[in-house]
Write a protein that holds these residues in place. Sequence first.
Motif, PDB file in Angstrom:
ATOM      1  N   PRO A 141      18.603 -27.247  40.071  1.00 43.41           N
ATOM      2  CA  PRO A 141      18.799 -28.745  40.237  1.00 43.41           C
ATOM      3  C   PRO A 141      18.292 -29.697  39.131  1.00 43.41           C
ATOM      4  N   SER A 142      17.372 -29.155  38.337  1.00 42.43           N
ATOM      5  CA  SER A 142      16.661 -30.142  37.288  1.00 42.43           C
ATOM      6  C   SER A 142      17.926 -29.850  36.273  1.00 42.43           C
ATOM      7  N   GLN A 143      18.462 -28.775  35.860  1.00 40.38           N
ATOM      8  CA  GLN A 143      19.245 -28.601  34.904  1.00 40.38           C
ATOM      9  C   GLN A 143      20.553 -29.541  35.187  1.00 40.38           C
ATOM     10  N   ILE A 144      21.151 -29.550  36.238  1.00 35.12           N
ATOM     11  CA  ILE A 144      22.301 -30.185  36.808  1.00 35.12           C
ATOM     12  C   ILE A 144      22.082 -31.770  36.594  1.00 35.12           C
ATOM     13  N   GLU A 145      21.048 -32.266  36.835  1.00 36.80           N
ATOM     14  CA  GLU A 145      20.543 -33.807  36.811  1.00 36.80           C
ATOM     15  C   GLU A 145      20.196 -34.056  35.519  1.00 36.80           C
ATOM     16  N   ALA A 146      20.027 -33.201  34.424  1.00 34.49           N
ATOM     17  CA  ALA A 146      19.529 -33.573  33.187  1.00 34.49           C
ATOM     18  C   ALA A 146      20.240 -32.792  32.190  1.00 34.49           C
ATOM     19  N   SER A 147      21.506 -32.596  32.078  1.00 35.73           N
ATOM     20  CA  SER A 147      22.249 -31.943  31.049  1.00 35.73           C
ATOM     21  C   SER A 147      22.056 -32.527  29.799  1.00 35.73           C
ATOM     22  N   CYS A 151      27.033 -23.631  40.339  1.00 39.36           N
ATOM     23  CA  CYS A 151      26.210 -24.029  41.117  1.00 39.36           C
ATOM     24  C   CYS A 151      26.005 -23.099  42.329  1.00 39.36           C
ATOM     25  N   PHE A 152      27.197 -22.302  42.704  1.00 36.69           N
ATOM     26  CA  PHE A 152      27.243 -21.337  43.981  1.00 36.69           C
ATOM     27  C   PHE A 152      27.801 -20.024  43.493  1.00 36.69           C
ATOM     28  N   GLN A 153      27.423 -19.341  44.356  1.00 38.07           N
ATOM     29  CA  GLN A 153      28.101 -17.828  43.986  1.00 38.07           C
ATOM     30  C   GLN A 153      29.642 -18.008  44.480  1.00 38.07           C
ATOM     31  N   PRO A 154      30.336 -16.959  44.256  1.00 40.53           N
ATOM     32  CA  PRO A 154      31.666 -16.846  44.605  1.00 40.53           C
ATOM     33  C   PRO A 154      31.836 -16.716  46.141  1.00 40.53           C
ATOM     34  N   LEU A 201      37.404 -25.567  39.381  1.00 39.02           N
ATOM     35  CA  LEU A 201      36.842 -25.026  38.013  1.00 39.02           C
ATOM     36  C   LEU A 201      36.596 -26.415  37.261  1.00 39.02           C
ATOM     37  N   ARG A 202      37.294 -27.346  37.530  1.00 38.73           N
ATOM     38  CA  ARG A 202      36.900 -28.833  36.747  1.00 38.73           C
ATOM     39  C   ARG A 202      35.676 -29.255  37.223  1.00 38.73           C
ATOM     40  N   THR A 203      35.058 -28.970  38.015  1.00 41.55           N
ATOM     41  CA  THR A 203      33.943 -29.236  38.667  1.00 41.55           C
ATOM     42  C   THR A 203      32.797 -28.255  38.530  1.00 41.55           C
ATOM     43  N   PRO A 204      31.391 -28.738  38.454  1.00 42.68           N
ATOM     44  CA  PRO A 204      30.350 -27.840  38.308  1.00 42.68           C
ATOM     45  C   PRO A 204      29.964 -26.890  39.547  1.00 42.68           C
ATOM     46  N   VAL A 205      31.056 -26.618  40.416  1.00 38.52           N
ATOM     47  CA  VAL A 205      30.579 -25.945  41.176  1.00 38.52           C
ATOM     48  C   VAL A 205      30.581 -24.606  41.109  1.00 38.52           C
TER      49      VAL A 205
END
Length: 314
Positions: A13-19, A192-195, A185-189
């Motif tokens: 979560p910290s990586q996502i919020e602070a790219s 963030c999540f497994q297949p 694919l155009r989102t960070p999903v």
Amino acid sequence: MPQLSLRNPLLTPSQIEASPSLLQGMSPELEADMRAYGCHLIQASGSVLRLPQPVMASAQVLLQRFYYLASFQLFPLRGIALGALFLACKVEESPQTIRNIINVMDIIVKRDRGYPEIVTDGYDTEYYDMKNEMVIGEIQILRRLGFNVQVELPYGLLVNYMRSLELTNQPHLPQLAWNYLNDLLRTPVYVCFQPETIACGAIFLAAHECNVPLPISPAWWVVFDSNGEDVIMVAKAAKALYLRQQPRIIPITDEELKLISGGKLDDHVEAIRKKRLREFQGANGEENSTRLSTHASRTADMRSRDTRGNNKER
């Protein structure tokens, strides 16, 4: 000793919020738009080149991963998009030449901006600049990701899950779920999540849109090793993507990124568009007039030959 895994590496979560881009002052909206446009360039270019979907999907996931480890300010979008597609072609064993990838992606950008769709000459400075950007982009992706370019995709899981849920005979649901996987694919999903969770999220949203009930006792996603809250988050990410308005022009070079911060990018691109259209129309006009004069001279020459031939017959 660290253990090797073929599972997709996920962000914290910290990586996502602070790219890195956000830390260097970029707005969240612009970062999301640039990620989406980079994925659009890869998908559109791959479609023109008739690449398999796993190649295009892997390239987009590599781009998403990269920009959580490096910033758009340091590595402009065009070079990383070119490098990601070139690298994914190698990883997925669907090789393409550097020239083909550069020419196709360049045409896609020109089409998006209303420029004349002219293929760049292989000896132009512009072509060599893009070639250098591609090579640097590929190297930087490998370096930043530690050569971990393994990408596990949810397409096969989606098909198996729909068969298990007996959804393959539904008229629109399978194709809709497949489209959601592509659009996500155009989102960070995908970072963030497994297949398994992504496939369940696509099925959940497609079933909701098609009004198809799914088993709830027990919850169907539990059978596929997924968490209900995560599945709903994936579905919400897809819905949010369709609600967001895509800006007309996205900066793809370092110069354009500086211009957009000053609100001058639209004027800059419009000026280039008008200039190139004038050059294109002028070149076409000269070419057409040359063709007409050549045709006229050939016609006159043929007529004179016919006249001389008739005189000889007389």
